[in-house]
Design a protein around this motif. Sequence first.
Motif, short mmCIF file in Angstrom:
data_model
loop_
_atom_site.label_atom_id
_atom_site.label_comp_id
_atom_site.label_asym_id
_atom_site.label_seq_id
_atom_site.Cartn_x
_atom_site.Cartn_y
_atom_site.Cartn_z
N ALA A 118 0.84 -1.21 0.00
CA ALA A 118 0.00 0.00 0.00
C ALA A 118 0.87 1.25 0.00
CB ALA A 118 -0.94 0.00 1.20
N THR A 119 1.94 1.24 0.79
CA THR A 119 2.85 2.38 0.82
C THR A 119 3.51 2.58 -0.54
OG1 THR A 119 3.30 2.02 3.17
CG2 THR A 119 4.91 3.32 1.93
N GLU A 120 3.97 1.50 -1.15
CA GLU A 120 4.66 1.61 -2.44
C GLU A 120 3.73 2.14 -3.53
OE1 GLU A 120 7.00 -1.41 -5.52
OE2 GLU A 120 7.03 -1.82 -3.35
N ALA A 121 2.50 1.65 -3.55
CA ALA A 121 1.53 2.12 -4.54
C ALA A 121 1.18 3.59 -4.31
CB ALA A 121 0.27 1.26 -4.49
N THR A 122 1.03 3.97 -3.05
CA THR A 122 0.70 5.36 -2.73
C THR A 122 1.83 6.29 -3.13
OG1 THR A 122 -0.71 4.67 -0.89
CG2 THR A 122 0.11 6.92 -0.85
N ARG A 123 3.05 5.93 -2.84
CA ARG A 123 4.20 6.76 -3.23
C ARG A 123 4.27 6.89 -4.75
NH1 ARG A 123 7.97 7.57 0.82
NH2 ARG A 123 9.58 8.02 -0.73
N THR A 124 3.95 5.82 -5.48
CA THR A 124 4.00 5.86 -6.94
C THR A 124 2.98 6.84 -7.50
OG1 THR A 124 4.74 3.55 -7.00
CG2 THR A 124 3.79 4.45 -9.02
N LEU A 125 1.75 6.80 -6.96
CA LEU A 125 0.72 7.75 -7.42
C LEU A 125 1.07 9.18 -7.02
CD1 LEU A 125 -2.67 5.90 -6.80
CD2 LEU A 125 -1.55 6.38 -8.99
N ALA A 126 1.61 9.35 -5.82
CA ALA A 126 1.97 10.70 -5.37
C ALA A 126 3.06 11.29 -6.26
CB ALA A 126 2.44 10.66 -3.92
N ARG A 127 4.06 10.50 -6.59
CA ARG A 127 5.13 11.00 -7.45
C ARG A 127 4.58 11.37 -8.84
NH1 ARG A 127 9.12 6.13 -5.59
NH2 ARG A 127 10.09 7.18 -3.80
N PHE A 128 3.70 10.52 -9.36
CA PHE A 128 3.09 10.82 -10.67
C PHE A 128 2.37 12.16 -10.61
CE2 PHE A 128 -0.87 10.87 -13.11
CZ PHE A 128 -0.36 10.83 -14.41
N GLY A 129 1.52 12.36 -9.60
CA GLY A 129 0.76 13.59 -9.51
C GLY A 129 1.62 14.82 -9.31
N LEU A 130 2.57 14.74 -8.38
CA LEU A 130 3.41 15.90 -8.07
C LEU A 130 4.38 16.20 -9.20
CD1 LEU A 130 4.10 15.08 -4.31
CD2 LEU A 130 2.54 16.82 -5.21
N ASP A 131 4.84 15.18 -9.90
CA ASP A 131 5.75 15.41 -11.04
C ASP A 131 5.03 16.02 -12.23
OD1 ASP A 131 7.85 14.39 -9.62
OD2 ASP A 131 7.86 12.43 -10.60
N ASN A 132 3.70 15.99 -12.21
CA ASN A 132 2.93 16.49 -13.35
C ASN A 132 2.04 17.67 -12.99
OD1 ASN A 132 3.42 14.65 -15.84
ND2 ASN A 132 3.21 13.21 -14.13
#
Length: 381
Positions: A118-132
Amino acid sequence: MGQWQGIELEGLVLHSGRLTLRPWQPTDAVTVQAILADRRISEYLPLPWPYTASDAHSFVTGPGQDGRVAGTRLDCAIAENTTGRLVGSASLRLPSGPWDVAEIGYWLATADWGNGYATEATRTLARFGLDNGLTRIEIRCEVPNAASAAVALRAGFRYETVRRALLPGRDGPTDGAVFVRTAADPDAPVEPAWPPLPELSDGVVALRAAGPQDWPVLLAEANNDAALQWGFSAEPMTEATARQRANWVGLGRLVNPHNALLLICDAASGAGAGTLGLRRSGPPGVVALGYGVVPEFRGRGFTTRALRLLADWAFSQTPTARLELGCKVGNVASARSAEAASFRPEGRRAGRLRNPDGSYSDELIFGLTRPADTPAADPAG
């Protein structure tokens, strides 16, 4: 075609070290139904119950895909990279206006709890959103849902507040804890306010983190004659207050640096026998303790054993340098428990502790410091 920030969402797949976040497929319905048939997952999710095959099919072919098509949500099936096995769900709600909120939500199969997915998936989505282009993303969870709050911290989200009646709970609107990550925040986990406490036991007494299910122990410990006699107020605790406090303790251990609550248990039966509170209110490295045992477990040395367990753990596994506690003059049982646990009497403070009738009693002070042969733990704990 569903686009956000010029990115086509319908076929978008994200990858992390162990996971693939991909679009939902109709064939996922069987696994989704099997996962969500476990009642533990829906404890903090407003899902239909029982969760049927029809519910699962409707989700993966409807809401699971609609946001991607509209460009308003990135809903993802979480699958293992190596096996392709479906293990859960993660979604990023995308803002449709300048004041709308970007939000991440997730659920995971119970068989995969505790492995960091859950942590890994959340970090992945957060990075996608913040990077864009996103500047702020929220995670919201019900106050008693300490497991979800812990995921938010590990994913780099900082606790911000609790909002009343924020979430659609199973029995109606419920309070929600809000965690936030902004584009300016470091991409690193946020340390919890208190270090994780493993269950401690000496074979007679066990000491563990308290949780929402422990409200009857809090109620019994607060409302017996001795507790009312030596407490600060003559008002008994209500069931509503006991439930509210029990609901908060898990979140508190994660985000409240001042107070934490542990449960004293009978090791043989697991029954709750009392409470042990921790408070940081003075110099760094100093923790004050408060305790109480329900009547049926008194006279068996439970308080002394609990204090010893806590002291051994605190001095060996945390940077704690000193433990201290106090009791009213005349509370012989409390003083004896402290001394039996090797706390040394250090003096008396006049007129410090309030009595139920509004008067004040002197307080006896006891302290215990880190043994000279016990090295200090890493301050990060």
